[in-house]
Design a protein around this motif. Structure first.
Motif, short mmCIF file in Angstrom:
data_model
loop_
_atom_site.label_atom_id
_atom_site.label_comp_id
_atom_site.label_asym_id
_atom_site.label_seq_id
_atom_site.Cartn_x
_atom_site.Cartn_y
_atom_site.Cartn_z
N GLU A 91 -51.79 13.47 -20.67
CA GLU A 91 -52.96 14.21 -20.22
C GLU A 91 -52.72 14.79 -18.83
O GLU A 91 -53.13 15.92 -18.53
CB GLU A 91 -54.18 13.30 -20.21
CG GLU A 91 -54.69 12.93 -21.60
CD GLU A 91 -55.86 11.99 -21.54
OE1 GLU A 91 -56.35 11.71 -20.41
OE2 GLU A 91 -56.30 11.52 -22.61
N PHE A 92 -52.06 14.00 -17.97
CA PHE A 92 -51.76 14.48 -16.62
C PHE A 92 -50.84 15.69 -16.67
O PHE A 92 -51.07 16.70 -15.99
CB PHE A 92 -51.12 13.35 -15.80
CG PHE A 92 -50.80 13.73 -14.39
CD1 PHE A 92 -51.76 13.63 -13.40
CD2 PHE A 92 -49.53 14.19 -14.05
CE1 PHE A 92 -51.46 13.98 -12.09
CE2 PHE A 92 -49.22 14.55 -12.75
CZ PHE A 92 -50.20 14.43 -11.76
N VAL A 93 -49.79 15.62 -17.49
CA VAL A 93 -48.86 16.74 -17.63
C VAL A 93 -49.57 17.96 -18.19
O VAL A 93 -49.38 19.10 -17.73
CB VAL A 93 -47.67 16.33 -18.53
CG1 VAL A 93 -46.80 17.54 -18.86
CG2 VAL A 93 -46.84 15.25 -17.86
N SER A 98 -51.96 23.43 -17.25
CA SER A 98 -53.11 24.35 -17.35
C SER A 98 -53.44 25.02 -16.03
O SER A 98 -54.18 26.01 -15.99
CB SER A 98 -54.33 23.57 -17.86
OG SER A 98 -54.74 22.62 -16.89
N LEU A 99 -52.90 24.49 -14.90
CA LEU A 99 -53.16 25.06 -13.58
C LEU A 99 -52.13 26.08 -13.16
O LEU A 99 -52.15 26.54 -12.00
CB LEU A 99 -53.22 23.93 -12.54
CG LEU A 99 -54.33 22.89 -12.71
CD1 LEU A 99 -54.18 21.78 -11.69
CD2 LEU A 99 -55.70 23.55 -12.58
N LYS A 100 -51.23 26.44 -14.05
CA LYS A 100 -50.14 27.34 -13.70
C LYS A 100 -50.64 28.67 -13.16
O LYS A 100 -50.11 29.21 -12.17
CB LYS A 100 -49.24 27.56 -14.92
CG LYS A 100 -48.04 28.45 -14.63
CD LYS A 100 -47.17 28.55 -15.87
CE LYS A 100 -45.94 29.41 -15.58
NZ LYS A 100 -45.07 29.54 -16.76
N ASP A 101 -51.64 29.23 -13.77
CA ASP A 101 -52.15 30.55 -13.35
C ASP A 101 -53.36 30.44 -12.45
O ASP A 101 -54.00 31.47 -12.14
CB ASP A 101 -52.51 31.36 -14.60
CG ASP A 101 -51.30 31.61 -15.49
OD1 ASP A 101 -50.19 31.70 -14.94
OD2 ASP A 101 -51.47 31.67 -16.73
N ILE A 102 -53.73 29.23 -12.02
CA ILE A 102 -54.92 29.04 -11.20
C ILE A 102 -54.56 28.77 -9.75
O ILE A 102 -55.09 29.40 -8.83
CB ILE A 102 -55.79 27.90 -11.76
CG1 ILE A 102 -56.23 28.24 -13.18
CG2 ILE A 102 -56.99 27.62 -10.87
CD1 ILE A 102 -57.00 27.14 -13.87
N VAL A 103 -53.68 27.84 -9.51
CA VAL A 103 -53.31 27.46 -8.14
C VAL A 103 -52.15 28.32 -7.66
O VAL A 103 -51.43 28.93 -8.48
CB VAL A 103 -52.94 25.97 -8.09
CG1 VAL A 103 -54.11 25.11 -8.52
CG2 VAL A 103 -51.72 25.69 -8.95
N LYS A 105 -48.50 29.46 -6.34
CA LYS A 105 -47.20 29.08 -6.89
C LYS A 105 -46.58 27.90 -6.14
O LYS A 105 -46.02 26.99 -6.79
CB LYS A 105 -46.28 30.29 -6.88
CG LYS A 105 -44.97 30.04 -7.62
CD LYS A 105 -44.15 31.32 -7.71
CE LYS A 105 -42.85 31.05 -8.49
NZ LYS A 105 -42.05 32.30 -8.60
N PRO A 106 -46.58 27.87 -4.79
CA PRO A 106 -46.00 26.70 -4.10
C PRO A 106 -46.69 25.39 -4.48
O PRO A 106 -46.04 24.36 -4.65
CB PRO A 106 -46.21 27.03 -2.62
CG PRO A 106 -46.30 28.51 -2.58
CD PRO A 106 -47.02 28.91 -3.83
N VAL A 107 -48.02 25.46 -4.65
CA VAL A 107 -48.74 24.24 -5.04
C VAL A 107 -48.35 23.82 -6.46
O VAL A 107 -48.13 22.63 -6.75
CB VAL A 107 -50.26 24.48 -4.94
CG1 VAL A 107 -51.02 23.26 -5.46
CG2 VAL A 107 -50.66 24.79 -3.51
N TYR A 108 -48.26 24.80 -7.33
CA TYR A 108 -47.88 24.48 -8.70
C TYR A 108 -46.47 23.90 -8.78
O TYR A 108 -46.19 23.01 -9.57
CB TYR A 108 -47.98 25.73 -9.57
CG TYR A 108 -47.60 25.49 -11.01
CD1 TYR A 108 -48.47 24.83 -11.88
CD2 TYR A 108 -46.35 25.89 -11.50
CE1 TYR A 108 -48.11 24.58 -13.19
CE2 TYR A 108 -45.99 25.64 -12.81
CZ TYR A 108 -46.88 24.99 -13.64
OH TYR A 108 -46.52 24.74 -14.95
N THR A 109 -45.58 24.44 -7.90
CA THR A 109 -44.21 23.90 -7.88
C THR A 109 -44.21 22.43 -7.48
O THR A 109 -43.50 21.60 -8.07
CB THR A 109 -43.35 24.71 -6.90
OG1 THR A 109 -43.34 26.09 -7.29
CG2 THR A 109 -41.92 24.18 -6.88
#
Length: 374
Positions: A91-93, A98-103, A105-109
């Motif tokens: 669920e965490f993964v 699901s946040l790839k296009d929301i946050v 890019k550095p945060v998503y990385t």
């Protein structure tokens, strides 16, 4: 920037999962203290045994079964707990992806690194679950073996009880022993086929390899398998030959057949009492015990008939002669010969003394003469 980790931890579903974890730790990992109905039935059955050794072995098998079932319960509890952890990590993964296009890019990385760590945990959890399932499968196979041995204890106890009844004793004995003989033949045939397959594989590998070290290892293996194969062949041949010998008990005189049956039953009980491994080779032990009794009975009878001087005295004691003649000999009084010696007279004593003195004088004179010559 939203705190994804905190949002995940504050999720109400997370509290439910924690509660489930606590339930697993508190309930599933604890062994059951109350005795189930099958266990009570097993204890009742153990009291019905007429032969103590088989009651003991039966209880031992059931204790092993209970221990293995308890282990499987613990493995299942661990699997359930690991499955919950696996679901949380998955669920965490999924939330991170699901946040790839929301946050940004550095945060998503940065979050992707956490997701990668969770994926590795999922792989590790899957390996642990697989290991626990293999342990459960292994324990289930052991449970089947111990259950089969427990059932055998009931069966052999009933078989020996039937031998105490004179009605159809010979027929029941032969039928039971033949059944165990066929069981032993099936087991031996399976071992023979498995050994033959291993031998064929070893011979094939020997012909294909070109390394001397491998050839030496394979040659040792081939020799060992060949010896085992020959031993199994001899065993199968002996089991086949014993079929007619066991059948011959039906046509024997009642007294001779009763001796064989009684000795066979006693041999079986003695073997299971003294040999801890007897329960693992139950059919072989029973057939060998019966064969030993038949062989001993035939050997004693043949030996006595070849040596006995009175065929009316075939009673298990070799060459014990005619009983009437032996009885008459015991009634005759024993005669002891006495040797008497007459006492010597005075003249004889005096004459002997003079002879001894004369001989001593001659010896002294001879010694003195030899000294003068020197």
């Amino acid at each position: 920037m939203p705190d994804i980790t905190n949002d995940f931890d504050n999720n109400p579903n997370t509290d439910e999962r924690k509660q489930r974890d606590e339930d697993v730790n508190n309930d599933n990992l604890q062994p059951e203290q109350t005795k189930s109905e099958p266990e009570l039935l097993d204890q009742t059955k153990s009291k019905e045994f007429s032969i103590p050794i088989f009651a003991t072995l039966y209880d031992k098998c059931n204790r092993k079964i209970d221990e293995l079932n308890s282990k499987n319960d613990k493995f299942n509890a661990k699997i359930e707990k690991l499955s919950i952890k696996k679901s949380r990590n998955a669920e965490f993964v999924s939330t991170i992806e699901s946040l790839k296009d929301i946050v940004p890019k550095p945060v998503y990385t940065a979050l992707s690194l956490l997701a990668t760590e969770r994926r590795q945990k999922i792989v590790s959890i899957n390996e642990k679950i697989s290991a626990h399932k293999l342990n459960i499968k292994s324990n289930e196979n052991k449970i089947q073996k111990h259950q089969s041995r427990a059932d055998f204890c009931i069966k052999i106890n009933k078989f020996l009880d039937n031998m105490k009844s004179p009605d159809g004793r010979k027929e029941n004995f032969v039928k039971g022993i033949q059944e165990y003989r066929m069981m032993s033949m099936r087991t031996t045939s399976e071992k023979f086929d498995a050994t033959q397959n291993k031998l064929d594989s070893a011979l094939k590998a020997y012909s294909q390899t070109h390394y001397m070290s491998d050839k030496l290892k394979l040659q040792k293996q081939i020799n060992k398998l060949t010896t085992k194969k020959e031993k199994l062949m001899r065993k199968l041949k002996a089991l086949d030959e014993w079929s007619d010998k066991f059948e011959s008990v039906k046509t024997m005189p009642d007294k001779e057949a009763d001796n064989i049956i009684s000795k066979s039953c006693q041999n079986i009980v003695d073997e299971f009492t003294t040999n801890p491994q007897a329960l693992k080779k139950q059919a072989d032990v029973i057939v060998l015990s019966a064969a030993k009794a038949v062989t001993e009975e035939n050997y004693l009878k043949n030996a006595e008939m070849s040596i006995e001087d009175d065929y009316d005295s075939i009673d298990g004691i070799i060459n014990n002669g005619n009983k009437q003649q032996e009885y008459e000999k015991l009634k005759e009084p024993e005669k002891k010969s006495e040797r008497r010696t007459a006492p010597l007279s005075r003249n004889q004593i005096k004459q002997n003394a003079n002879t001894i003195a004369h001989n001593e004088q001659q010896t002294n004179d001879k010694t003195k003469t030899q000294g003068q010559e020197l």
